[in-house]
Design an enzyme around this catalytic site. Structure first.
Site, short mmCIF file in Angstrom:
data_model
loop_
_atom_site.label_atom_id
_atom_site.label_comp_id
_atom_site.label_asym_id
_atom_site.label_seq_id
_atom_site.Cartn_x
_atom_site.Cartn_y
_atom_site.Cartn_z
N ASP A 1 -0.15 -7.54 1.81
CA ASP A 1 0.30 -6.15 1.71
C ASP A 1 1.84 -6.10 1.77
O ASP A 1 2.42 -5.60 2.73
CB ASP A 1 -0.33 -5.34 2.86
CG ASP A 1 -0.12 -3.85 2.72
OD1 ASP A 1 0.43 -3.42 1.68
OD2 ASP A 1 -0.49 -3.12 3.65
N HIS B 1 0.82 -1.21 0.00
CA HIS B 1 0.00 0.00 0.00
C HIS B 1 0.85 1.27 0.00
O HIS B 1 0.34 2.35 -0.28
CB HIS B 1 -1.02 0.00 1.15
CG HIS B 1 -0.49 0.39 2.49
ND1 HIS B 1 -0.16 -0.53 3.46
CD2 HIS B 1 -0.23 1.60 3.02
CE1 HIS B 1 0.28 0.12 4.53
NE2 HIS B 1 0.24 1.41 4.29
N SER C 1 4.28 2.40 8.18
CA SER C 1 3.92 1.35 7.22
C SER C 1 5.13 0.85 6.44
O SER C 1 6.02 1.62 6.10
CB SER C 1 2.92 1.90 6.19
OG SER C 1 1.65 2.01 6.75
#
Ligand SMILES: *[C@@H]1O[C@H](CO)[C@@H](O)[C@H](O)[C@H]1NC(C)=O
Ligand SMILES: *[C@@H]1O[C@H](CO)[C@@H](O)[C@H](O)[C@H]1NC(C)=O
Ligand SMILES: *[C@@H]1O[C@H](CO)[C@@H](O)[C@H](O)[C@H]1NC(C)=O
Ligand SMILES: *[C@@H]1O[C@H](CO)[C@@H](O)[C@H](O)[C@H]1NC(C)=O
Ligand SMILES: *[C@@H]1O[C@H](CO)[C@@H](O)[C@H](O)[C@H]1NC(C)=O
Length: 274
Positions: free
Chosen positions: A124, A77, A227
């Site tokens: 992801d 992402h 992230s």
């Protein structure tokens, strides 16, 4: 009340810099809940950058990890699109401070996991190939990947590091020193139950799948900008990367664990490419 938040997005949209952070022993400050990291402790930690025209600089958007001399592991992402242009990204290695005068590294190739789903957040993970091989040093080296058959649970010593927000609405302040926090891996079933209970009628995006791993507790975990960063655990005296920061709810202001991509679920895919 609870909002599902992609941990990179607020950084992609608007890097807000608010109140400065006071460091104290017990208060929840940190990556969230962590403290500053000395140089060389996590030599595989990298900062992923995209160019910000307003700031005229390569801004930190996500974390990542060195898993071989030419490959970086991060979250899909953070890249967003299967056909993302590698020229739009840079990588900083071997530093605990962001934005120090130095060369950023170029990327020649980006591979998103073919089963990445931006809605469910399944798989992801993404690989980025550097244009040149890294030279290993005390500040630059790769992290090990787990064995296919290793198991990890709350008894393992696991750490997370990143340059993300130190609180839900508080960005990391200059000189942007890497933060680290020790967080426990959570049992799959109780994590699934916690998400079902807290967010009963939300869309499928909060379902916890086998390729995900839960870790963190109230006041300790990742936040915006973390992230793609690695969750590492000590196994037989060696740090192995078990997770990639994927998503969470309210930056650990509640007792829901954060969600990581389970590296073991993508091992075959990683090994096929690197
Ligand atoms: C990265 O790519 C840019 C643009 O092509 C180039 O100017 C720069 O020298 C490259 N940097 C490195 C470290 O290779
Ligand atoms: C796990 O796999 C590694 C190699 O991938 C092997 O050396 C080890 O013996 C295996 N352990 C068990 C318990 O099967
Ligand atoms: C955690 O895993 C270890 C093996 O790595 C096992 O011996 C232990 O019983 C497990 N503990 C829990 C609480 O599941
Ligand atoms: C969670 O599920 C994964 C995948 O099924 C399994 O490998 C792992 O041992 C489980 N771990 C815990 C702590 O529940
Ligand atoms: C890991 O084990 C699974 C089955 O348990 C197998 O499908 C997979 O190919 C193995 N991967 C590696 C890298 O050995």
């Amino acid at each position: 009340m609870f909002q599902l938040l992609l941990l990179a997005l607020s950084f992609l949209e608007s890097p807000v810099f608010m109140a400065s952070v006071s460091v104290s022993g017990s208060k929840p400050v940190g990556i969230v809940g962590g403290h500053r990291t000395p140089p060389g402790r996590w030599p595989w930690q990298v900062s992923l950058r995209t160019y910000d025209y307003k700031a005229s600089s390569w801004e930190h958007i996500c974390g990542g990890s060195i898993i071989s001399p030419q490959w970086i592991l991060t979250a899909a992402h953070c890249i967003q699109s299967q056909d993302a242009d590698p020229a739009l990204f840079r990588v900083q290695v071997g530093e605990v401070y962001l934005y120090k005068e130095q060369d950023l590294l170029n990327i020649s190739r980006i591979i998103l996991h073919p089963d990445f789903n931006q809605f469910s957040k399944r798989f992801d993970v993404a690989l980025m190939q550097l244009t040149a091989s890294l030279v290993t040093s005390t500040h630059v080296s790769q992290v090990s990947l787990p064995n296919n058959n290793s198991t990890f649970n709350s008894t393992d010593q696991c750490w997370l590091a990143g340059w993300g927000n130190v609180h839900k609405n508080v960005a990391l302040q200059p000189p942007y020193q890497l933060y680290e926090v020790k967080i426990p891996i959570q049992d799959n079933e109780s994590c699934k139950r916690a998400y079902r209970k807290k967010i009963p009628d939300e869309p499928q995006s909060v379902a916890i799948f086998e390729d995900m791993l839960c870790a963190g507790t109230l006041g300790r975990g990742p936040c915006f900008g973390d992230s793609g960063g690695p969750l590492v655990c000590l196994k037989s005296n060696k740090w192995v990367q078990v997770g990639v920061v994927s998503f969470g709810v309210d930056c650990s202001l509640n007792d829901l664990p954060s969600i990581f991509s389970r590296v073991q679920s993508s091992l075959a895919w990683i090994q096929q490419h690197i």
